[in-house]
Scaffold this active site. Structure first.
Site, short mmCIF file in Angstrom:
data_model
loop_
_atom_site.label_atom_id
_atom_site.label_comp_id
_atom_site.label_asym_id
_atom_site.label_seq_id
_atom_site.Cartn_x
_atom_site.Cartn_y
_atom_site.Cartn_z
N GLU A 62 0.83 -1.21 0.00
CA GLU A 62 0.00 0.00 0.00
C GLU A 62 0.86 1.26 0.00
O GLU A 62 2.08 1.20 0.19
CB GLU A 62 -0.94 -0.03 1.21
N GLU A 73 -1.83 -10.08 -5.98
CA GLU A 73 -1.83 -10.88 -7.21
C GLU A 73 -0.99 -10.23 -8.30
O GLU A 73 -0.19 -10.87 -8.98
CB GLU A 73 -3.26 -11.07 -7.74
#
Ligand code: THU
Length: 154
Positions: A62, A73
């Site tokens: 993040e 992913e």
């Protein structure tokens, strides 16, 4: 004319998936440890297996400017593209983990499904996607078409 589209997937327990895919899920669980998720506190782990058996892990990363972060992913898929160029992805496992340590469901977001679709196009065949919901509920998709029907193409 009304039409119906059917999505195919398997549902099983963690003990029922084959040994290689269970190992892949364990690698995805381990990858949650490297998540950087100070904003959502939701740790996602992904692990993919290449055609030569190599496992590449990814986790969500993040950023304070929220859209600048990246899902687990795509972190794994782009790492594989950068470090193992041209190798096909056979399977990808995904799992979520809360700050408490509890494993929880993580179903890939739309953008990750789009990237998985492109990986399938590049390699010329489908990849298996294994999503953790609980120890007794693992969903297995034998290709991204089941996760993202009517995908964008040009
Ligand atoms: N996230 C993933 O890593 N994969 C997904 O498929 C869905 C969401 C991450 C993004 C963000 O860091 C956090 O989970 C909460 O949305």
């Amino acid at each position: 004319m009304e039409k119906t589209h059917t999505l195919h997937y398997q549902e099983c327990t963690i003990d029922q998936i084959d040994a290689a895919d269970r190992q892949l899920m364990q690698a995805a669980i381990a990858a949650t440890d490297s998540a950087y998720a100070p904003y959502s506190h939701f740790h996602v782990g992904a692990a993919l297996r290449l055609e030569d058996g190599t496992i590449v892990q990814g986790s969500n990363q993040e950023n304070i400017a929220y859209p600048s972060g990246l899902c687990a992913e795509r972190t794994a898929l782009f790492a594989a593209g950068a470090q193992h160029n041209g190798k096909a992805v056979e399977a990808l496992a995904i799992v979520g983990r809360e700050s408490s340590g509890a494993l929880v469901a993580a179903s890939p977001c739309g953008a990750c499904r789009q990237v998985m679709t492109e990986q399938e196009s590049r390699q010329g065949h489908a990849m298996r996607v294994i999503c953790y919901y609980s120890d007794t509920k693992i969903l297995i998709f034998e290709g991204v078409e089941s996760l993202l029907p009517f995908v964008f193409t040009m």
